[in-house]
Design an enzyme around this catalytic site. Structure first.
Site, PDB file in Angstrom:
ATOM      1  N   THR A 128       0.803  -1.224   0.000  1.00 36.91           N
ATOM      2  CA  THR A 128       0.000   0.000   0.000  1.00 36.91           C
ATOM      3  C   THR A 128       0.834   1.272   0.000  1.00 36.91           C
ATOM      4  O   THR A 128       1.951   1.293   0.537  1.00 36.91           O
ATOM      5  CB  THR A 128      -0.906   0.004   1.257  1.00 36.91           C
ATOM      6  N   TYR A 152      -1.656   0.282  10.094  1.00 31.15           N
ATOM      7  CA  TYR A 152      -1.945  -0.391   8.822  1.00 31.15           C
ATOM      8  C   TYR A 152      -0.710  -0.350   7.904  1.00 31.15           C
ATOM      9  O   TYR A 152      -0.251  -1.371   7.398  1.00 31.15           O
ATOM     10  CB  TYR A 152      -3.150   0.266   8.143  1.00 31.15           C
TER      11      TYR A 152
HETATM   12  C1  UD1 Z   1      -6.064   4.611   2.842  1.00 31.80           C
HETATM   13  C2  UD1 Z   1      -4.580   4.410   2.681  1.00 31.80           C
HETATM   14  C3  UD1 Z   1      -4.324   3.564   1.452  1.00 31.80           C
HETATM   15  C4  UD1 Z   1      -4.947   2.242   1.668  1.00 31.80           C
HETATM   16  C5  UD1 Z   1      -6.417   2.433   1.859  1.00 31.80           C
HETATM   17  C6  UD1 Z   1      -6.905   1.075   2.241  1.00 31.80           C
HETATM   18  C7  UD1 Z   1      -3.383   6.285   3.592  1.00 31.80           C
HETATM   19  C8  UD1 Z   1      -2.718   7.561   3.300  1.00 31.80           C
HETATM   20  N1  UD1 Z   1      -3.937   5.693   2.535  1.00 31.80           N
HETATM   21  O1  UD1 Z   1      -6.509   5.406   1.776  1.00 31.80           O
HETATM   22  O2  UD1 Z   1      -2.950   3.362   1.279  1.00 31.80           O
HETATM   23  O3  UD1 Z   1      -4.693   1.375   0.610  1.00 31.80           O
HETATM   24  O4  UD1 Z   1      -6.705   3.364   2.902  1.00 31.80           O
HETATM   25  O5  UD1 Z   1      -7.942   1.058   3.042  1.00 31.80           O
HETATM   26  O6  UD1 Z   1      -3.418   5.820   4.710  1.00 31.80           O
HETATM   27  N2  UD1 Z   1     -12.607  11.166   2.380  1.00 31.80           N
HETATM   28  C9  UD1 Z   1     -13.634  12.062   2.659  1.00 31.80           C
HETATM   29  N3  UD1 Z   1     -14.842  11.547   3.062  1.00 31.80           N
HETATM   30  C10 UD1 Z   1     -15.067  10.195   3.199  1.00 31.80           C
HETATM   31  C11 UD1 Z   1     -14.008   9.313   2.907  1.00 31.80           C
HETATM   32  C12 UD1 Z   1     -12.789   9.827   2.512  1.00 31.80           C
HETATM   33  O7  UD1 Z   1     -13.479  13.279   2.545  1.00 31.80           O
HETATM   34  O8  UD1 Z   1     -16.191   9.816   3.584  1.00 31.80           O
HETATM   35  C13 UD1 Z   1     -11.325  11.703   1.893  1.00 31.80           C
HETATM   36  C14 UD1 Z   1     -10.122  11.365   2.745  1.00 31.80           C
HETATM   37  O9  UD1 Z   1      -9.919  12.323   3.733  1.00 31.80           O
HETATM   38  C15 UD1 Z   1      -9.023  11.324   1.682  1.00 31.80           C
HETATM   39  C16 UD1 Z   1      -9.726  10.786   0.446  1.00 31.80           C
HETATM   40  O10 UD1 Z   1     -11.106  11.091   0.644  1.00 31.80           O
HETATM   41  O11 UD1 Z   1      -8.564  12.622   1.390  1.00 31.80           O
HETATM   42  C17 UD1 Z   1      -9.575   9.293   0.242  1.00 31.80           C
HETATM   43  O12 UD1 Z   1      -9.882   8.614   1.463  1.00 31.80           O
HETATM   44  P1  UD1 Z   1     -10.109   7.035   1.526  1.00 31.80           P
HETATM   45  O13 UD1 Z   1     -10.937   6.634   0.357  1.00 31.80           O
HETATM   46  O14 UD1 Z   1     -10.615   6.716   2.881  1.00 31.80           O
HETATM   47  O15 UD1 Z   1      -8.682   6.417   1.302  1.00 31.80           O
HETATM   48  P2  UD1 Z   1      -7.255   6.777   1.969  1.00 31.80           P
HETATM   49  O16 UD1 Z   1      -7.417   7.098   3.396  1.00 31.80           O
HETATM   50  O17 UD1 Z   1      -6.593   7.764   1.084  1.00 31.80           O
END
Ligand code: UD1
Length: 338
Positions: A128, A152
């Site tokens: 990841t 993680y």
């Molecule tokens: C995280 C991990 C990634 C991993 C994945 C697996 C990090 C940096 N990245 O991805 O390596 O493979 O989880 O589970 O730890 N967001 C919102 N609202 C929401 C959901 C997300 O605003 O309801 C935003 C988050 O703040 C982020 C982006 O959308 O900026 C993507 O978030 P998400 O889809 O949860 O994935 P990561 O946290 O980037």
């Protein structure tokens, strides 16, 4: 260079751990589509037996069950392992780190040991971008510092290290694929992200667009990014699955013992751009609520993908954001009809 290796003529059975889960089930389809026989090993804690196609054999059990794994490797004459089984929710890993070190590190160690003992020479591992933590430079390349900011990321990085050491010590080849943000669903509608209580942005937005939740929270709008929301490199799950098959064929053709490759497209989209894409495709405006930043979210995470492009004959097929979102929405509607 990347067109150099010959087609694989003899296709042996591949064991896919976590093959009943989201990314694993797409890898199973990609393998079967290319003529590889597949056995799936999954404990069905988060996976679904119905997600495993009939053409694959499902073995229900745990990767840490040494007897079961040894028997499965022998009975199915397994020649390679794709290892997807594990836990993937970053905030949960902060609350329950030992679960992550158990599922992603300790149990992976057992599986690697079983592979080495049985003489299975090829191993492909789901890693990841969380291994990079908050990168100083974006796009981030494989050799840049790995400083995970959550358990993680650490749990996966430790498994990377075990693989690197095992490949140096044994006749054993590994390919570590570091995924950026995986999203979308099989374009033919055969598989998709089905886990309840998902936390990933595109899945959450697809649920909101299909009426399964009332709104989408935007976690932080004050990041140092063009529109203030987090930027991620979203990769279509079918492209990612295809990268696994290409990586397997590379290991067979040119065993170099240990490859590490980023899997992303090298471009990022903000949370607002993703939500706009969902609105555009559905013609409905999802309700958005600004909320504080989520602990440990880097502002921007985008892959430098030059290594995978130079190493594998893999080329993205479904990189348009609208394609990724449309495929995710189509799967969400199918799930709603089930
Ligand atoms: C995280 C991990 C990634 C991993 C994945 C697996 C990090 C940096 N990245 O991805 O390596 O493979 O989880 O589970 O730890 N967001 C919102 N609202 C929401 C959901 C997300 O605003 O309801 C935003 C988050 O703040 C982020 C982006 O959308 O900026 C993507 O978030 P998400 O889809 O949860 O994935 P990561 O946290 O980037």
């Amino acid at each position: 260079m990347n067109e150099a290796f010959p087609p694989v003529t003899e296709k042996f059975p591949v064991l896919v751990t976590g093959g009943a889960g989201y990314i694993g089930s797409h890898a199973v389809l990609a393998l079967l589509d290319q003529g590889w026989p597949v056995a799936v090993l999954d404990n069905l804690v988060t996976g679904f037996d119905w997600a495993v196609p009939e053409a694959a054999t499902l073995v229900v059990g745990d990767i840490a069950d040494a007897d079961l794994v040894a028997r499965t490797l022998a009975e199915h004459k397994i020649g390679a392992i794709m290892h997807f089984a594990g836990s993937v929710v970053v905030p949960e890993s902060v609350e329950n780190p030992l679960k992550y070190y158990d599922n992603n590190t300790v149990r992976s160690r057992a599986l690697i040991a079983a592979a080495v003992a049985a003489g299975v020479p090829h191993f492909i591992f789901s890693s990841t971008a969380a291994t990079y933590g908050i990168p100083e430079v974006v796009p981030v390349a494989e050799d840049m510092p790995k400083r995970p900011i959550n358990p993680y990321g650490w749990s996966k990085l430790m498994t990377e290290q075990m693989l690197a050491d095992a490949t140096a010590a044994h006749p054993f080849n590994a390919c570590i694929l570091r995924y950026f943000n995986v999203a979308g669903a099989d374009p033919q509608g055969r598989a998709g992200q089905s886990t309840a209580g998902a936390t990933h942005l595109i899945k959450v937005a697809a649920e909101a667009a299909t009426g399964k939740r009332g709104h989408v929270a935007i976690f932080g709008s004050d990041f140092d990014t063009p529109d203030g929301t987090g930027v991620r490199d979203y990769i279509h799950v079918s492209d990612l699955a295809a990268a696994h098959v290409a990586a397997l064929e590379k290991l067979i053709a040119e065993p170099e013992r240990n490859h590490v490759m980023n899997c992303g497209y090298g471009r990022g989209f903000s949370v607002l751009e993703v939500l706009d894409a969902v609105d555009r495709i559905t013609n409905v405006t999802i309700e958005r609520r600004l909320e504080p930043r989520r602990a440990g979210d880097p502002p921007s995470l985008v892959a430098d993908n030059s290594r995978i492009l130079a190493t594998l004959p893999w080329r993205p097929q479904r990189a348009e954001l609208d394609t990724i979102v449309a495929d995710a929405l189509a799967w969400e509607r199918r799930l709603a009809d089930r």
